[in-house]
Scaffold this motif. Sequence first.
Motif, PDB file in Angstrom:
ATOM      1  N   GLY A 139       0.820  -1.212   0.000  1.00 30.15           N
ATOM      2  CA  GLY A 139       0.000   0.000   0.000  1.00 30.15           C
ATOM      3  C   GLY A 139       0.853   1.262   0.000  1.00 30.15           C
ATOM      4  N   ALA A 140       1.902   1.261   0.808  1.00 33.44           N
ATOM      5  CA  ALA A 140       2.818   2.411   0.849  1.00 33.44           C
ATOM      6  C   ALA A 140       3.536   2.572  -0.485  1.00 33.44           C
ATOM      7  CB  ALA A 140       3.826   2.241   1.984  1.00 33.44           C
ATOM      8  N   MET A 141       3.908   1.442  -1.105  1.00 35.28           N
ATOM      9  CA  MET A 141       4.575   1.489  -2.402  1.00 35.28           C
ATOM     10  C   MET A 141       3.650   2.156  -3.433  1.00 35.28           C
ATOM     11  SD  MET A 141       6.213  -1.752  -4.444  1.00 35.28           S
ATOM     12  CE  MET A 141       4.627  -2.489  -4.817  1.00 35.28           C
ATOM     13  N   LEU A 142       2.390   1.777  -3.447  1.00 35.93           N
ATOM     14  CA  LEU A 142       1.449   2.382  -4.389  1.00 35.93           C
ATOM     15  C   LEU A 142       1.212   3.854  -4.073  1.00 35.93           C
ATOM     16  CD1 LEU A 142      -1.149  -0.505  -4.759  1.00 35.93           C
ATOM     17  CD2 LEU A 142       0.676   0.151  -6.340  1.00 35.93           C
ATOM     18  N   HIS A 143       1.109   4.168  -2.783  1.00 35.32           N
ATOM     19  CA  HIS A 143       0.903   5.562  -2.373  1.00 35.32           C
ATOM     20  C   HIS A 143       2.067   6.449  -2.818  1.00 35.32           C
ATOM     21  CE1 HIS A 143      -0.521   8.936  -0.019  1.00 35.32           C
ATOM     22  NE2 HIS A 143       0.694   9.041   0.501  1.00 35.32           N
ATOM     23  N   ASN A 144       3.267   5.915  -2.791  1.00 32.70           N
ATOM     24  CA  ASN A 144       4.473   6.680  -3.124  1.00 32.70           C
ATOM     25  C   ASN A 144       5.002   6.396  -4.527  1.00 32.70           C
ATOM     26  OD1 ASN A 144       4.832   7.986  -0.542  1.00 32.70           O
ATOM     27  ND2 ASN A 144       5.284   5.951   0.245  1.00 32.70           N
ATOM     28  N   ALA A 145       4.214   5.762  -5.375  1.00 35.92           N
ATOM     29  CA  ALA A 145       4.687   5.317  -6.693  1.00 35.92           C
ATOM     30  C   ALA A 145       5.367   6.429  -7.481  1.00 35.92           C
ATOM     31  CB  ALA A 145       3.530   4.720  -7.496  1.00 35.92           C
ATOM     32  N   ALA A 146       4.821   7.617  -7.466  1.00 37.15           N
ATOM     33  CA  ALA A 146       5.356   8.706  -8.291  1.00 37.15           C
ATOM     34  C   ALA A 146       6.761   9.138  -7.892  1.00 37.15           C
ATOM     35  CB  ALA A 146       4.423   9.907  -8.261  1.00 37.15           C
ATOM     36  N   VAL A 147       7.199   8.775  -6.704  1.00 40.39           N
ATOM     37  CA  VAL A 147       8.543   9.174  -6.272  1.00 40.39           C
ATOM     38  C   VAL A 147       9.494   7.985  -6.165  1.00 40.39           C
ATOM     39  CG1 VAL A 147       7.746  11.247  -5.079  1.00 40.39           C
ATOM     40  CG2 VAL A 147       7.947   9.106  -3.802  1.00 40.39           C
ATOM     41  N   LEU A 148       9.077   6.824  -6.631  1.00 45.81           N
ATOM     42  CA  LEU A 148       9.926   5.633  -6.522  1.00 45.81           C
ATOM     43  C   LEU A 148      10.993   5.561  -7.597  1.00 45.81           C
ATOM     44  CD1 LEU A 148       7.372   2.866  -5.518  1.00 45.81           C
ATOM     45  CD2 LEU A 148       9.019   4.068  -4.071  1.00 45.81           C
ATOM     46  N   GLY A 149      10.814   6.273  -8.676  1.00 45.75           N
ATOM     47  CA  GLY A 149      11.805   6.241  -9.744  1.00 45.75           C
ATOM     48  C   GLY A 149      11.460   7.237 -10.831  1.00 45.75           C
ATOM     49  N   VAL A 150      12.441   7.609 -11.615  1.00 49.47           N
ATOM     50  CA  VAL A 150      12.241   8.555 -12.705  1.00 49.47           C
ATOM     51  C   VAL A 150      11.204   7.991 -13.670  1.00 49.47           C
ATOM     52  CG1 VAL A 150      13.345   9.686 -14.673  1.00 49.47           C
ATOM     53  CG2 VAL A 150      14.570   9.459 -12.506  1.00 49.47           C
ATOM     54  N   GLY A 151      10.197   8.780 -13.981  1.00 48.35           N
ATOM     55  CA  GLY A 151       9.184   8.383 -14.938  1.00 48.35           C
ATOM     56  C   GLY A 151       8.081   7.513 -14.382  1.00 48.35           C
ATOM     57  N   ALA A 211       2.162   8.188 -10.807  1.00 48.89           N
ATOM     58  CA  ALA A 211       1.398   8.003  -9.578  1.00 48.89           C
ATOM     59  C   ALA A 211       0.378   6.900  -9.803  1.00 48.89           C
ATOM     60  CB  ALA A 211       0.693   9.302  -9.202  1.00 48.89           C
ATOM     61  N   PHE A 212       0.027   6.174  -8.752  1.00 46.39           N
ATOM     62  CA  PHE A 212      -1.045   5.198  -8.872  1.00 46.39           C
ATOM     63  C   PHE A 212      -2.355   5.962  -8.788  1.00 46.39           C
ATOM     64  CE2 PHE A 212      -4.204   2.215  -7.354  1.00 46.39           C
ATOM     65  CZ  PHE A 212      -4.030   1.187  -8.273  1.00 46.39           C
ATOM     66  N   THR A 213      -3.095   5.992  -9.881  1.00 46.89           N
ATOM     67  CA  THR A 213      -4.336   6.770  -9.949  1.00 46.89           C
ATOM     68  C   THR A 213      -5.574   5.883  -9.996  1.00 46.89           C
ATOM     69  OG1 THR A 213      -4.128   6.934 -12.356  1.00 46.89           O
ATOM     70  CG2 THR A 213      -3.220   8.756 -11.049  1.00 46.89           C
ATOM     71  N   GLY A 214      -5.410   4.587  -9.753  1.00 48.67           N
ATOM     72  CA  GLY A 214      -6.558   3.687  -9.731  1.00 48.67           C
ATOM     73  C   GLY A 214      -7.410   3.907  -8.489  1.00 48.67           C
ATOM     74  N   ASP A 215      -8.615   3.363  -8.517  1.00 53.06           N
ATOM     75  CA  ASP A 215      -9.507   3.525  -7.372  1.00 53.06           C
ATOM     76  C   ASP A 215      -9.156   2.516  -6.262  1.00 53.06           C
ATOM     77  OD1 ASP A 215     -10.690   1.033  -8.021  1.00 53.06           O
ATOM     78  OD2 ASP A 215     -12.384   1.958  -9.053  1.00 53.06           O
ATOM     79  N   GLU A 216      -9.911   2.573  -5.177  1.00 49.49           N
ATOM     80  CA  GLU A 216      -9.611   1.729  -4.015  1.00 49.49           C
ATOM     81  C   GLU A 216      -9.782   0.240  -4.333  1.00 49.49           C
ATOM     82  OE1 GLU A 216      -8.072   0.772  -0.477  1.00 49.49           O
ATOM     83  OE2 GLU A 216      -8.077   2.770  -1.381  1.00 49.49           O
ATOM     84  N   THR A 217     -10.742  -0.108  -5.165  1.00 43.16           N
ATOM     85  CA  THR A 217     -10.919  -1.505  -5.555  1.00 43.16           C
ATOM     86  C   THR A 217      -9.694  -1.998  -6.316  1.00 43.16           C
ATOM     87  OG1 THR A 217     -13.321  -1.267  -5.642  1.00 43.16           O
ATOM     88  CG2 THR A 217     -12.375  -3.098  -6.884  1.00 43.16           C
ATOM     89  N   GLU A 218      -9.198  -1.183  -7.231  1.00 37.36           N
ATOM     90  CA  GLU A 218      -7.990  -1.535  -7.983  1.00 37.36           C
ATOM     91  C   GLU A 218      -6.789  -1.661  -7.051  1.00 37.36           C
ATOM     92  OE1 GLU A 218      -7.426   0.807 -11.707  1.00 37.36           O
ATOM     93  OE2 GLU A 218      -9.429   1.544 -11.193  1.00 37.36           O
ATOM     94  N   ARG A 219      -6.672  -0.744  -6.112  1.00 38.13           N
ATOM     95  CA  ARG A 219      -5.555  -0.765  -5.155  1.00 38.13           C
ATOM     96  C   ARG A 219      -5.574  -2.066  -4.348  1.00 38.13           C
ATOM     97  NH1 ARG A 219      -2.407   3.092  -2.896  1.00 38.13           N
ATOM     98  NH2 ARG A 219      -3.591   4.720  -3.939  1.00 38.13           N
ATOM     99  N   ARG A 220      -6.732  -2.402  -3.804  1.00 36.81           N
ATOM    100  CA  ARG A 220      -6.837  -3.640  -2.997  1.00 36.81           C
ATOM    101  C   ARG A 220      -6.541  -4.870  -3.852  1.00 36.81           C
ATOM    102  NH1 ARG A 220     -11.436  -1.035  -0.880  1.00 36.81           N
ATOM    103  NH2 ARG A 220     -12.779  -2.397  -2.129  1.00 36.81           N
ATOM    104  N   ALA A 221      -7.050  -4.882  -5.088  1.00 36.33           N
ATOM    105  CA  ALA A 221      -6.831  -6.034  -5.976  1.00 36.33           C
ATOM    106  C   ALA A 221      -5.356  -6.162  -6.350  1.00 36.33           C
ATOM    107  CB  ALA A 221      -7.698  -5.900  -7.221  1.00 36.33           C
ATOM    108  N   LEU A 222      -4.708  -5.029  -6.603  1.00 34.26           N
ATOM    109  CA  LEU A 222      -3.294  -5.061  -6.961  1.00 34.26           C
ATOM    110  C   LEU A 222      -2.453  -5.554  -5.779  1.00 34.26           C
ATOM    111  CD1 LEU A 222      -1.126  -4.593  -9.077  1.00 34.26           C
ATOM    112  CD2 LEU A 222      -1.130  -2.156  -8.455  1.00 34.26           C
ATOM    113  N   ILE A 223      -2.783  -5.107  -4.587  1.00 37.13           N
ATOM    114  CA  ILE A 223      -2.077  -5.581  -3.395  1.00 37.13           C
ATOM    115  C   ILE A 223      -2.280  -7.086  -3.244  1.00 37.13           C
ATOM    116  CG2 ILE A 223      -2.053  -5.505  -0.856  1.00 37.13           C
ATOM    117  CD1 ILE A 223      -2.598  -2.431  -1.159  1.00 37.13           C
TER     118      ILE A 223
END
Length: 176
Positions: free
Chosen positions: A138-150, A153-165
């Motif tokens: 969850g933290a990785m998805l929340h911080n996706a935009a700063v994890l690496g160049v390019g 951000a994770f812009t999916g909804d909460e259902t997508e977030r839970r499913a991806l986790i």
Amino acid sequence: MESFRENGYLVAIQYRSGADGADLFRHACRTCHTIGGYNALKPAFDGTDRAFIAAIVKATHLLKGNMPPFLGSEEEADAIAGNIVRGIDTRAPAVIYGLQGVKLGGKVFDLRCGKCHTTGTVAKISNSIVGLTGEDYGAMLHNAAVLGVGMPAFTGDETERRALIAYFETLKPETK
């Protein structure tokens, strides 16, 4: 290239229609891609959103395959994304594909992560993220935009977030 970096693409388009996003798409993308025909972008972006697409446009050189760098401005990337989003299905992936749980998470991975990252191939990411907790993912998805160049951000909804986790939690260590 320097001219595009300094001035963007729009100034180089000699005949403009007044629809900047469409003009930019024709100039920067349509040599290789269409929205729904040859080398279509629709299947790659159905179930995503304008902000995600704009981030992908800005990071084309990082994608799998042989994509040139995008040299235009942030506004031009957003205009291209606006043009693309008019031709795709922006409903949630769960609705479009009729998936839920881990299967939905796999589809979300393909749509939002798989353009750069892979599992089970030479450029695998699973070994670097296997065994993390749901909170870590969850933290990785929340911080996706700063994890690496390019990295967008994770812009999916909460259902997508839970499913991806849930999908991440199924990954196993891979060997060569």
